[in-house]
Design a protein around this motif. Structure first.
Motif, PDB file in Angstrom:
ATOM      1  N   ARG A  89      -7.831  -9.823   6.533  1.00 36.17           N
ATOM      2  CA  ARG A  89      -8.108  -8.617   6.950  1.00 36.17           C
ATOM      3  C   ARG A  89      -9.034  -8.792   7.919  1.00 36.17           C
TER       4      ARG A  89
ATOM      5  N   ARG B  60      -3.744  -5.421   5.090  1.00 28.49           N
ATOM      6  CA  ARG B  60      -5.002  -4.737   5.438  1.00 28.49           C
ATOM      7  C   ARG B  60      -5.851  -4.448   4.747  1.00 28.49           C
ATOM      8  N   THR B  61      -5.446  -3.904   3.415  1.00 28.22           N
ATOM      9  CA  THR B  61      -6.240  -3.189   2.390  1.00 28.22           C
ATOM     10  C   THR B  61      -6.692  -4.367   1.274  1.00 28.22           C
ATOM     11  N   HIS B  62      -5.700  -5.190   0.969  1.00 27.17           N
ATOM     12  CA  HIS B  62      -6.266  -6.117   0.061  1.00 27.17           C
ATOM     13  C   HIS B  62      -5.866  -7.661   0.384  1.00 27.17           C
TER      14      HIS B  62
ATOM     15  N   ALA C 211      -4.973   5.850  -1.570  1.00 23.88           N
ATOM     16  CA  ALA C 211      -4.209   4.623  -0.924  1.00 23.88           C
ATOM     17  C   ALA C 211      -3.620   4.954   0.219  1.00 23.88           C
ATOM     18  N   PRO C 212      -3.353   3.923   1.121  1.00 23.50           N
ATOM     19  CA  PRO C 212      -2.809   4.171   2.334  1.00 23.50           C
ATOM     20  C   PRO C 212      -1.410   4.925   2.216  1.00 23.50           C
TER      21      PRO C 212
ATOM     22  N   ASP D  91      -1.056   1.793  -5.175  1.00 22.73           N
ATOM     23  CA  ASP D  91      -1.557   1.063  -4.011  1.00 22.73           C
ATOM     24  C   ASP D  91      -1.461   1.439  -2.818  1.00 22.73           C
TER      25      ASP D  91
END
Ligand code: C5P
Length: 410
Positions: free
Chosen positions: A189, A183-185, A117-118, A84
């Protein structure tokens, strides 16, 4: 927002003396519920041992691309594919260069190349190595590709030298990880959130001021919870003894007037205002230029006070902004809170007993909403209360700007 819970985080550790510091990061991420896979580069193993990370994460530590578990068919890319988030801390000049060149000559660089993933890099190296044109170019290249590369901290280095190149503190790296995962999940966001914290200081003369007992703890916890939920957070804070939180904008103010100006500026285009600060209702009418002396006031002295602007009240017409107020009361808690909810046209007010909570770590709050919901929360830590309050807000936040405005009743 328990943003770390169940997230697969690859922690890449490179060969730098700062490697020992990320043991604490590995521990805190694991305690937060993350599944942390530590990958050590060959030179990292000269600074730290696998046993430390294995004990802290409860998982095998990986070092060699050719010695992965037999059950992983495509072992060398599996870590990157399933992650993740990848965090590389400390990131050395050498690993940054290998990443910028797109190399995959060990498990860490292969993992990075195989992920969508980031990726977060926390560089740590000698002052001159960091300032070197090659390193700066590599960092710019990686940022251009969407990597988040933190600025190293300044201060004393391992060698007898002071400068920029220190690994940021583990708490800062953890804050950045939470923000990236949010910010992804996270449910907030894309949202812009403004939080105020602390008690305002209203000057009497150059060295004295009127203030209150607010510690800022609750406001800082709310700001962190909003960041973890993925929001872009502006924290407007009076002077407090707390560390500046990572991955948010911090605006420092002292007086109610300064806070009003900062809130108005930050609320342009914002979705949510959480007005946790204890704003002084009054300020001295005049601020003395010089220290007020005892002499000449033998009979005592009177301070003339004038009212401060009501920051929330001035935003009453902003129906596009979800507004949350706080009511710290010493008596008739619910009654006073209801009055404020109506007068200031708030969406929600969080009420608590001021004598109990301002100086304590635990808090018991009651939330009132403009739809007449009354939510009583158990006594809990301010951090846990902040997460629960934010969750209550998120459940009521309009999903689209078009949802706002309708049904705002007095
Ligand atoms: O008006 P009172 O202080 O009782 O209401 C509390 C709420 O109003 C808090 O959310 C506080 O941050 C906010 N407030 C404000 N401007 C003031 C005083 C309080 O926005 N001048």
């Amino acid at each position: 927002m328990q943003i770390l819970n169940g997230k697969r985080i690859v922690l890449g550790v490179c060969g730098s003396i700062a490697a020992y510091k990320v043991a604490e990061l590995a521990r805190n991420l694991t305690l937060g519920g993350a599944i942390v896979d530590v990958v050590l580069t060959e030179s990292a193993e000269r600074f730290v041992g696998t046993a430390t990370f294995q004990a802290l994460t409860g998982r095998p530590v990986l070092t060699d691309m050719w010695a992965l578990p037999e059950d992983s068919v495509v072992g060398h890319v599996a870590l990157g594919v399933n992650a993740d988030l990848i965090v590389i801390a400390p990131a050395t000049a050498n690993t940054l260069a290998r990443l910028a060149a797109g190399m995959c000559d060990d498990l860490l660089t292969t993992t990075v190349l195989a992920t969508t993933a980031p990726i977060l890099c926390a560089p740590a190296m000698n002052v001159h190595m960091y300032a070197a044109a090659a390193t700066q170019h590599n960092i710019a290249t990686l940022r251009g590709r969407g990597f988040t590369v933190l600025e190293p901290a300044e201060g004393r280095m391992a060698e007898p030298m002071v400068g920029k190149g220190r690994l940021p503190e583990p708490a800062i790296i953890e804050g950045e990880i939470r923000a990236l995962l949010g910010r992804t999940h996270g449910p907030l966001r894309g949202k812009k959130v403004v939080v105020t914290a602390g008690g305002t200081r209203e000057p009497i003369d150059p060295i004295r001021y009127l203030s209150n007992r607010s510690s800022g703890q609750m406001g800082y916890a709310l700001a962190a919870a909003a960041r973890d939920a993925g929001a872009h957070v502006t924290l407007i804070s009076t002077p407090v003894t707390l560390e500046a939180p990572a991955a948010m904008e911090l605006v420092r103010v002292e007086t109610a007037i300064q806070m009003r100006d900062a809130v108005q500026a930050a609320c342009t285009g914002a979705d949510l205002l959480v007005m946790n600060a204890a704003v002084a209702d009054f300020r001295p009418a005049e601020v003395a230029d010089q220290k007020i002396k005892k002499q000449g006031h033998a009979e005592g002295m009177t301070l003339n006070l004038v009212p401060n602007p009501d920051i929330l009240g001035e935003l009453a017409q902003r129906d596009d902004l979800f507004k949350v107020g706080f009511a710290a009361e010493t008596q008739d808690l619910q009654h006073h809170a209801e009055g404020k909810l109506q007068r200031k046209r708030l969406d929600m007010i969080v009420a608590n007993n001021a004598t109990e909570t301002m100086s304590q770590n635990d808090i018991e709050v009651t939330i009132l909403t403009r739809n007449n919901d009354v939510i009583m929360m158990p006594r809990q830590s301010k951090e846990a209360a902040a997460v629960a309050i934010l969750q209550t807000i998120i459940e009521r936040l309009p999903r689209l700007p078009a949802d706002r405005g309708a049904g705002h009743t007095e």
